[in-house]
Every structure is written in structure tokens, then in C-alpha cells.
Motif scaffolding. Structure first.
Motif, mmCIF file in Angstrom:
data_model
loop_
_atom_site.group_PDB
_atom_site.id
_atom_site.type_symbol
_atom_site.label_atom_id
_atom_site.label_comp_id
_atom_site.label_asym_id
_atom_site.label_seq_id
_atom_site.Cartn_x
_atom_site.Cartn_y
_atom_site.Cartn_z
ATOM 1 N N TRP A 2 0.025 -66.997 -21.509
ATOM 2 C CA TRP A 2 -0.252 -65.925 -20.550
ATOM 3 C C TRP A 2 -1.255 -64.929 -21.137
ATOM 4 O O TRP A 2 -2.254 -64.579 -20.497
ATOM 5 C CB TRP A 2 1.061 -65.216 -20.229
ATOM 6 N N LEU A 30 -2.937 -61.499 -13.134
ATOM 7 C CA LEU A 30 -2.237 -61.952 -14.341
ATOM 8 C C LEU A 30 -1.656 -60.765 -15.098
ATOM 9 O O LEU A 30 -0.522 -60.819 -15.587
ATOM 10 C CB LEU A 30 -3.198 -62.722 -15.253
ATOM 11 N N SER A 40 1.265 -59.271 -13.135
ATOM 12 C CA SER A 40 2.449 -60.137 -13.164
ATOM 13 C C SER A 40 3.150 -60.109 -14.520
ATOM 14 O O SER A 40 4.382 -60.066 -14.588
ATOM 15 C CB SER A 40 2.066 -61.572 -12.798
ATOM 16 N N ILE A 41 2.385 -60.109 -15.620
ATOM 17 C CA ILE A 41 3.031 -60.140 -16.934
ATOM 18 C C ILE A 41 3.725 -58.816 -17.226
ATOM 19 O O ILE A 41 4.848 -58.792 -17.762
ATOM 20 C CB ILE A 41 2.009 -60.487 -18.049
ATOM 21 N N THR A 87 6.863 -58.584 -14.855
ATOM 22 C CA THR A 87 7.924 -59.513 -15.271
ATOM 23 C C THR A 87 8.701 -58.963 -16.459
ATOM 24 O O THR A 87 9.935 -58.918 -16.449
ATOM 25 C CB THR A 87 7.328 -60.888 -15.637
ATOM 26 N N GLY A 95 7.324 -60.777 -10.397
ATOM 27 C CA GLY A 95 6.326 -61.026 -11.433
ATOM 28 C C GLY A 95 6.035 -62.496 -11.629
ATOM 29 O O GLY A 95 4.865 -62.906 -11.740
ATOM 30 N N PHE A 103 2.570 -64.501 -11.004
ATOM 31 C CA PHE A 103 1.961 -65.263 -12.097
ATOM 32 C C PHE A 103 1.589 -66.680 -11.640
ATOM 33 O O PHE A 103 0.461 -67.138 -11.851
ATOM 34 C CB PHE A 103 2.925 -65.330 -13.277
ATOM 35 N N SER A 153 -1.218 -66.748 -9.283
ATOM 36 C CA SER A 153 -2.466 -66.460 -10.001
ATOM 37 C C SER A 153 -2.994 -67.707 -10.695
ATOM 38 O O SER A 153 -4.213 -67.945 -10.722
ATOM 39 C CB SER A 153 -2.235 -65.352 -11.032
#
Length: 402
Positions: free
Chosen positions: A316, A333, A336-337, A340, A369, A373, A376
Motif C-alpha cells: 500500500w 489510496l 483509504s489507508i 482504515t 477504508g 482501497f 482504488s
């Protein structure tokens, strides 16, 4: 007495579980205890939340198939499934729908700095908070980290002031609503669970036990591969562990990585070497944990998920780094990271000595998240036509359906 009745109802509504009580009370008055209707409404809320991912992902990625995949994935994912099964928690899905609309206008404001986007993002943030106050707490560290990211990349000074203004507005709304809700009937102060978590962490450190620091990566691995592996055999020696678990997983990961970096073609030799070196060091660390004789890390299931969680975290981060010049690809990205990890770190901080199963209701926000991800990844696939990038989200989708 009538005034006292209304006062009590309002105090109940604006409490930690206010929306939960309201929904259950209305259902009880309308249909009694016919459980099938409770489950139907819970799944209806889940579908509404799933549909809200389509405009969110499409607005960020401008990709129809990635948006469609996001809605499909959330509708079937087992992450946070307890919020559907335990129907009392169904308003959590309403919170997610409002949160997704908040993210739409929040991102638009940070891109265009328009008053309309500011107003709508503030409204939807307030609605998401009121829908499930105890579940939305993780949005606070998420917003702080994202604010730092926006300020680093922003070149327009006037936009910086406007962005800081939105951030302050959201923090103010959070504090005001928290103050109101903390006074409600049966409310739990949002920071109360974390105080007991801090005490548990202090006790572990005093006894020189630091294993709990790796629990978030185990939870992350379970979120990525949400399947039950309780039947995984225990290995009697380090050699069995290496040949039957560690090395097979490592080689699969390396093969996938080779295809990804070849198709993306954004790394020089130094970048590739750093990526593979970090991956090898992580593999050695997980193997070492087995050798120290700790009861927890002698369980092959936890070692496997720790390995997977670490690999995906490395992948990631390097995807973000390798595509850093393409903001339309990296922004989802990054969102989302951060979302999460802040989401399930909230759960971990409350009870740092537990490794939650992916179906736990506290992990429902993490599903947002993970959904972003995977969508994405699918968006990146459509840009560079890498089949291996198409395989990752589809495989994880199938694992969730299974």
C-alpha cells in the motif's frame, strides 16, 4: 409532566446510542417483536450505505467500474457484519451513508475551495456524528492526518486558510455535539473507553510485554483476508513453519509484487531493492517472533495474518510512493489507508489486548477504508491495464462472498 416526558426523550435522542434507541423504539411500536422485519430493515440500511459508495468513488476516481465495484463489495463484505446481524446497531449504516457524502463534499472543498462544498461537508459531518457517535470517533484522527497531507501539497496560500477554516469548523462541531451528547441519558463520554485502554497499555509495558503493538497489523491482515482459519495446523518446529507457511506466502507475495511493479514501471532499481529488502526484513521478523517462545505468536493463524497484514501495508505504502505524481490515483489510496488504520486503531486502543474478528461491529468503519482501497486498485488497473491489479480486488471480493 408532559414537558418532563419530552425532556427525557430529547435527552435520550442526543445520547451515545440515541439513534439506536429511536430506531428500535419506532420498530417496536410499529411491528412489535417480529424479528424478520428488523433484519430486513438492517439489510436495507446496509444496501443504502453500499449505494452511497458509488457517488463517493466516482467523484474521487472518475471511474464507473471502480464505483460499481465499491458498492458491490460493501454490500457483501463480512467486515463489521455484526452491525447487520445485531440489529440494534443498524443506524451505523446510516452513519456510513452520511459519512460518504461528507467525504464527497470534503474532497471537493479541498480541491475547489467553494462555499457550497464547505456547507454540505459540515452538514453531512454533523449528521454522520449524530447517527452513531461512538462509531464515528475515529474520523477525528483521520481528519487531522489528512489536514497535514493537504497542507503539505497545497501551493495556494488563500486555499490553505480556507482549508484550515473547514478543519476548525469540523472540530468545533465535533466538540459541541460531544458536549451535548455526553449529557444524554446513559451516555458514555467518547474518551472513557480509551482511558481503560491506556491503563492496559501501561500495565503491559511495565511487564515488558510489547506484543500488543503488532495486534493492529494482525487485525489488518484479517480485514484483507476475512476468512476463518481456526483449523490451520500448529507447527511443531521452525522448519515446518518456514516450509509450509512462511515461505509459500512470501513467494506468492513476491510473484504478485513482480507483476505489479513491472506493469506500473514507476520504480528504478533502488526503489525496487528497498521494497524487496523491507519485505524480506518483515518476513524475518515474523519468523523470529515464533522462535522467542511467546504463547501468542506460537499460533500459526496469528502469524499468518500478521505476515499478510505487513505485506499489504508495505505494498500500500509503496503504491502511494510510486504513483505520487498522479494525484487522482494516489488521493483515494491515501484516504483509504489513513481511514482504515485510524478506524480499527480506535477499536484496538479501546481494548488493546484483544484481536478482533473482522465481523466485529467496532470494525464497521474500517470497511469503508478497505472498500475505497480495493476500488482504488481497480481504478489503477483501468489506467495501466495490469491484470494482477484486477486480480487483487476480485479475489478479496470472492473471499468475502465465500
Amino acid at each position: 409532566t408532559q414537558n418532563n416526558h419530552w425532556s427525557t426523550n430529547l435527552s435520550l435522542l442526543f445520547s451515545s446510542y440515541g439513534s439506536f434507541y429511536v430506531v428500535m423504539g419506532l420498530l417496536n411500536n410499529l411491528i412489535g417483536y417480529q424479528h424478520i422485519y428488523y433484519y430486513l430493515l438492517a439489510y436495507t440500511f446496509r444496501v443504502i450505505a453500499a449505494l452511497s459508495f458509488f457517488p463517493l468513488v466516482f467523484s474521487i476516481n472518475k471511474n464507473f467500474f471502480a464505483a460499481l465495484f465499491a458498492s458491490l463489495f460493501f454490500s457483501v463484505t463480512t467486515i463489521g457484519l455484526e452491525a447487520t446481524n445485531w440489529v440494534f446497531n443498524m443506524p451505523t449504516y446510516v452513519m456510513i451513508a452520511f459519512l460518504n457524502f461528507f467525504l464527497i463534499f470534503w474532497v471537493k472543498f479541498y480541491q475547489l475551495a467553494e462555499f457550497k462544498s464547505w456547507l454540505l461537508s459540515v452538514i453531512f459531518f454533523a449528521l454522520s456524528y449524530l447517527s452513531a457517535p461512538l462509531r464515528i470517533i475515529a474520523i477525528l484522527p483521520f481528519l487531522i492526518l489528512m489536514e497535514i497531507y493537504w497542507l503539505i501539497i497545497e501551493k495556494n496560500h488563500s486555499h490553505v486558510i480556507k482549508k484550515i477554516g473547514l478543519f476548525i469548523s469540523i472540530i468545533a462541531i465535533f466538540l459541541i455535539l460531544s458536549g451535548i451528547i455526553n449529557q444524554g441519558v446513559g451516555s458514555i463520554k467518547w474518551d472513557t473507553p480509551f482511558q481503560s485502554g491506556i491503563q492496559s497499555i501501561q500495565q503491559e509495558i511495565l511487564h515488558n510485554r510489547f506484543n500488543f503493538l503488532l495486534y493492529p497489523l494482525i487485525i489488518f491482515g484479517k480485514l484483507i483476508v476475512p476468512i476463518n482459519l481456526t483449523s490451520l495446523p500448529q507447527f511443531s518446529s521452525i522448519y515446518d513453519l518456514l516450509f509450509f507457511l512462511i515461505l509459500p506466502v512470501f513467494f506468492i507475495y513476491i510473484i504478485i509484487s513482480l507483476f505489479i511493479w513491472k506493469s506500473i514501471n514507476r520504480f528504478n532499481s533502488l526503489g525496487s531493492n528497498v521494497y524487496y529488502l523491507i519485505s524480506i526484513l518483515w518476513t524475518l521478523l515474523v519468523t523470529y517472533l515464533y522462535t522467542i517462545g511467546d504463547t501468542f505468536f506460537s499460533r500459526s493463524t496469528y502469524l499468518l495474518f500478521l505476515l499478510i497484514g505487513g505485506y499489504f501495508f508495505i505494498l500500500w505504502c509503496f503504491l502511494i510512493f510510486s504513483l505520487r505524481k498522479y494525484s487522482q490515483l494516489t488521493l483515494p489510496l491515501i484516504i483509504s489507508i489513513i481511514l482504515t488504520f485510524t478506524s480499527f486503531s480506535q477499536t484496538w486502543w479501546r481494548t488493546p489486548l484483544n484481536v478482533f474478528e473482522p465481523t466485529h461491529r467496532y470494525l464497521i468503519l474500517s470497511s469503508v477504508g478497505i472498500t475505497l482501497f480495493l476500488s482504488s486498485i481497480l481504478n489503477i488497473y483501468t489506467k495501466i491495464k495490469s491484470r494482477i491489479l484486477l486480480l487483487i480486488p476480485l479475489l478479496i471480493l470472492l473471499l468475502n462472498i465465500y
